[in-house]
Design an enzyme around this catalytic site. Structure first.
Site, PDB file in Angstrom:
ATOM      1  N   ARG A  63       7.688 -58.236  -1.317  1.00 10.39           N
ATOM      2  CA  ARG A  63       8.111 -59.502  -1.931  1.00 10.39           C
ATOM      3  C   ARG A  63       6.973 -60.521  -1.959  1.00 10.39           C
ATOM      4  O   ARG A  63       7.030 -61.517  -2.655  1.00 10.39           O
ATOM      5  CB  ARG A  63       9.356 -60.049  -1.220  1.00 10.39           C
ATOM      6  CG  ARG A  63       9.976 -61.237  -1.918  1.00 10.39           C
ATOM      7  CD  ARG A  63      11.448 -61.539  -1.560  1.00 10.39           C
ATOM      8  NE  ARG A  63      11.918 -60.927  -0.348  1.00 10.39           N
ATOM      9  CZ  ARG A  63      11.673 -61.390   0.891  1.00 10.39           C
ATOM     10  NH1 ARG A  63      10.970 -62.485   1.052  1.00 10.39           N
ATOM     11  NH2 ARG A  63      12.147 -60.771   1.943  1.00 10.39           N
ATOM     12  N   TYR A 119      13.054 -74.163 -25.238  1.00  7.66           N
ATOM     13  CA  TYR A 119      13.762 -72.888 -25.148  1.00  7.66           C
ATOM     14  C   TYR A 119      15.177 -73.150 -24.603  1.00  7.66           C
ATOM     15  O   TYR A 119      15.356 -73.873 -23.628  1.00  7.66           O
ATOM     16  CB  TYR A 119      12.983 -71.928 -24.236  1.00  7.66           C
ATOM     17  CG  TYR A 119      13.508 -70.526 -24.213  1.00  7.66           C
ATOM     18  CD1 TYR A 119      13.458 -69.725 -25.347  1.00  7.66           C
ATOM     19  CD2 TYR A 119      14.054 -69.992 -23.057  1.00  7.66           C
ATOM     20  CE1 TYR A 119      13.932 -68.429 -25.326  1.00  7.66           C
ATOM     21  CE2 TYR A 119      14.531 -68.695 -23.019  1.00  7.66           C
ATOM     22  CZ  TYR A 119      14.471 -67.919 -24.161  1.00  7.66           C
ATOM     23  OH  TYR A 119      14.954 -66.639 -24.127  1.00  7.66           O
ATOM     24  N   ASP A 192       5.157 -74.358 -21.864  1.00  6.72           N
ATOM     25  CA  ASP A 192       5.560 -72.988 -22.164  1.00  6.72           C
ATOM     26  C   ASP A 192       4.837 -72.618 -23.454  1.00  6.72           C
ATOM     27  O   ASP A 192       5.181 -73.101 -24.538  1.00  6.72           O
ATOM     28  CB  ASP A 192       7.085 -72.928 -22.329  1.00  6.72           C
ATOM     29  CG  ASP A 192       7.591 -71.526 -22.674  1.00  6.72           C
ATOM     30  OD1 ASP A 192       6.783 -70.676 -23.093  1.00  6.72           O
ATOM     31  OD2 ASP A 192       8.812 -71.299 -22.539  1.00  6.72           O
ATOM     32  N   LYS A 217       6.934 -61.118 -24.529  1.00 12.77           N
ATOM     33  CA  LYS A 217       6.636 -61.286 -25.958  1.00 12.77           C
ATOM     34  C   LYS A 217       5.250 -60.714 -26.287  1.00 12.77           C
ATOM     35  O   LYS A 217       5.047 -59.543 -26.153  1.00 12.77           O
ATOM     36  CB  LYS A 217       6.781 -62.762 -26.330  1.00 12.77           C
ATOM     37  CG  LYS A 217       8.049 -63.437 -25.749  1.00 12.77           C
ATOM     38  CD  LYS A 217       9.339 -62.866 -26.310  1.00 12.77           C
ATOM     39  CE  LYS A 217      10.592 -63.304 -25.552  1.00 12.77           C
ATOM     40  NZ  LYS A 217      10.787 -64.738 -25.408  1.00 12.77           N
TER      41      LYS A 217
HETATM   42  C1  LIG Z   1      11.547 -65.506 -24.524  1.00 17.64           C
HETATM   43  C2  LIG Z   1      11.138 -66.857 -24.115  1.00 17.64           C
HETATM   44  C3  LIG Z   1      11.380 -67.318 -22.819  1.00 17.64           C
HETATM   45  C4  LIG Z   1      12.107 -66.495 -21.792  1.00 17.64           C
HETATM   46  O1  LIG Z   1      11.400 -65.362 -21.464  1.00 17.64           O
HETATM   47  P1  LIG Z   1      12.114 -64.051 -20.844  1.00 17.64           P
HETATM   48  O2  LIG Z   1      10.967 -63.148 -20.575  1.00 17.64           O
HETATM   49  O3  LIG Z   1      13.055 -63.543 -21.880  1.00 17.64           O
HETATM   50  O4  LIG Z   1      12.828 -64.502 -19.620  1.00 17.64           O
HETATM   51  C5  LIG Z   1      10.948 -68.583 -22.490  1.00 17.64           C
HETATM   52  N1  LIG Z   1      10.336 -69.376 -23.386  1.00 17.64           N
HETATM   53  C6  LIG Z   1      10.091 -68.974 -24.630  1.00 17.64           C
HETATM   54  C7  LIG Z   1       9.409 -69.895 -25.572  1.00 17.64           C
HETATM   55  C8  LIG Z   1      10.487 -67.703 -25.044  1.00 17.64           C
HETATM   56  O5  LIG Z   1      10.260 -67.308 -26.312  1.00 17.64           O
END
Ligand SMILES: *Cc1c(COP(=O)(O)O)cnc(C)c1O
Length: 401
Positions: A63, A119, A192, A217
Site C-alpha cells: 500500500r 468533470y 485537471d 485516457k
Molecule cells: C475521465 C476523466 C476523469 C476521471 O478519470 P477516471 O480514470 O475515469 O477515474 C477526470 N477528469 C476528466 C477530465 C476526465 O476526462
C-alpha cells in the site's frame, strides 16, 4: 542468478511455498517487471531498523509503494515537469487522484473553488461527500477570473480546481492568470489536464501547483486500464502519498505496467490524434449539415488565442452540433462505422458519444438547454486510425442521417 532450492528437510507445504523462488532481485529484463508483491521482507531486524531510520530506501508494504508503480510515476513526472523537480503519485483512477488530493489538502471548515463545467464526478464529490465533511465550496463560471478572485475567502480557501481544456466544449483556461490570482491570495491550484495531456500543455510551467490526469485516457491510451496521477512539488506529493497510504486506493501493478507500456508510444499517438482532431474539426466546420464546431485549434473557438499561447497541439476530441434534433443526431451517431459508441476518450480506438444520452441523460431537453447542452451535440474522440478514413466515415454519416 542462482535459484534457491528448498532444503530437503522441509516438508512439502514449506517446499511448495519457498522452492524455486529467487530471494534476490534479478532483473536484466528490458521491460519493467510487474512486481506482484503485497509485502517486502527484510533480511534481519537490523535491516528493518536501518529502513525505519531512513538510512536505506526500499519497498516495505504494497500500500506504500511498488516498483512497477514507481516506474510509472517516474515516467509521468518526467513528462509533466518542466525542470525535472516534480514528482508523481499514481492512483487507481483519475477520480482517485482528484479525491485523494482534495481530501489530503482541505481540512474540515475549509473552502475550495471549482468551475462550472468541471468533470461531473468531481463536482458531485465536492457537492456531496466533501460537503458532508464540512468543506464549503464555490462554483464560478469557467473563464470568469473576476468571479474566481471574488470567490476566494481569506484564510479559508485552500484550493482552486479547474480543468483545461474542459469537457465537452473544450474551453481553455488562462493558466498564468489563475496561478497569479492564487499566489496573490496564498491559495494552491490544481488543474485537471486530462484533455490536454503533458504533450500539449504543461500547467506547472505556468505556475500551477498540482496537475492531475486520468491516465485512463490518452496516457494509457489503449482503453485497457484505469489509472490517475497527480504531479507537483515533492513536499506536496509526499503529503498526498501519506494520505493515499491511509485512504488505501492503490493502482494495481498490472495496470501500472500497462500504463508504463502505453506511455512509451504516447507522443506518437498524440501527434496523430492532434492532426486528426484538427483536420476533422476543419472538415466539420466546412460541412453544411454541421451547425457548430467546438475545437480550440479553430479560429472560431472563443479561447483560440489562449490555446495557441498555452498549447502545443489541441488534442483528439472534437465536439460539434449537427443540423437535427435528438433523434436525427442519434441516427447520425448510429451511422458512423469506425468509432465505437462509448464514454471515455484518448485511446487508440475512436469513440463517439451524444452527451445528451450519456452524461446528461437524467435531465430533460429543457433542463439540458438551461445548462447550455443541446440535444444535437456530438463528442468525437479521434483514435489513431487514418485521418482520411475517419473523415470519410463522418462524411457518409452526415450525407445519410
Ligand atoms: C475521465 C476523466 C476523469 C476521471 O478519470 P477516471 O480514470 O475515469 O477515474 C477526470 N477528469 C476528466 C477530465 C476526465 O476526462
Amino acid at each position: 542468478m542462482p535459484v534457491e532450492q528448498s532444503p530437503p528437510d522441509h516438508g512439502p507445504s514449506t517446499a511448495a511455498v519457498h522452492a524455486g523462488e529467487q530471494r534476490q532481485r534479478a532483473h536484466d529484463s528490458i521491460t519493467t517487471p510487474i512486481v506482484l508483491a503485497a509485502t517486502y521482507p527484510f533480511d534481519d531486524t537490523a535491516a528493518l531498523v536501518e529502513f525505519q531510520e531512513g538510512r536505506v530506501q526500499r519497498e516495505e508494504y504494497g500500500r506504500y509503494g511498488n516498483p512497477t508503480i514507481r516506474a510509472a510515476e517516474a515516467k509521468l513526472a518526467a513528462l509533466e515537469s518542466p525542470n525535472g523537480q516534480d514528482t508523481a503519485l499514481l492512483c487507481p483512477s483519475g477520480m482517485s487522484a482528484i479525491t485523494t488530493t482534495i481530501l489530503a489538502m482541505v481540512p474540515s471548515g475549509g473552502h475550495i473553488i471549482i468551475t462550472d463545467d468541471g468533470y461531473r464526478r468531481t463536482r458531485q464529490f465536492v457537492r456531496t461527500i466533501l460537503a458532508r465533511l464540512g468543506v464549503e465550496h464555490s462554483v464560478v463560471p469557467t473563464g470568469d477570473y473576476a468571479a474566481l478572485e471574488a470567490a476566494i475567502r481569506p484564510g479559508q480557501t485552500r484550493l482552486i480546481i479547474s480543468e483545461s481544456p474542459t469537457n465537452p466544449y473544450l474551453l481553455v483556461i488562462d493558466l498564468p492568470r489563475v496561478a497569479e490570482i492564487a499566489r496573490k491570495h496564498r491559495v494552491k491550484t490544481m488543474i485537471d489536464a486530462t484533455f490536454a495531456t503533458p504533450y500539449n500543455q504543461r500547467p506547472i510551467e505556468f505556475g500551477i501547483d498540482l496537475v492531475t490526469h486520468s491516465c485512463t485516457k490518452y496516457l494509457g491510451g489503449h482503453n485497457d486500464l484505469l489509472a490517475g496521477v497527480v504531479i507537483g512539488k515533492p513536499d506536496l506529493i509526499s503529503a498526498l502519498r501519506d494520505a493515499q497510504g491511509i485512504l488505501g486506493g492503490i493502482c494495481d501493478p498490472h495496470s501500472a505496467y500497462l500504463l508504463v507500456r502505453g506511455v512509451k508510444t504516447f507522443a506518437l499517438r498524440m501527434e496523430r490524434q492532434n492532426a486528426s482532431g484538427m483536420a476533422i474539426a476543419q472538415f466539420l466546420e466546412s460541412h453544411p449539415r454541421v451547425t457548430r464546431v467546438y475545437y480550440p485549434g479553430l479560429p472560431s473557438h472563443p479561447n483560440h488565442d489562449l490555446a495557441i499561447a498555452q498549447m502545443h497541439g489541441f488534442g483528439g476530441v472534437v465536439s460539434f452540433e449537427i443540423d437535427g434534433d435528438l433523434g436525427a443526431t442519434s441516427n447520425f451517431v448510429d451511422r458512423l462505422r469506425i468509432p465505437y459508441i462509448a464514454p471515455s476518450l484518448g485511446g487508440v480506438e475512436s469513440l463517439v458519444e451524444q452527451p445528451s444520452l450519456m452524461s446528461f441523460y437524467e435531465l430533460s431537453s429543457e433542463e439540458r438547454l438551461a445548462v447550455g447542452m443541446r440535444d444535437n451535440l456530438v463528442r468525437l474522440s479521434c483514435g489513431i486510425e487514418d485521418t482520411a478514413d475517419l473523415i470519410a466515415d463522418l462524411a457518409q454519416a452526415l450525407d445519410l442521417f
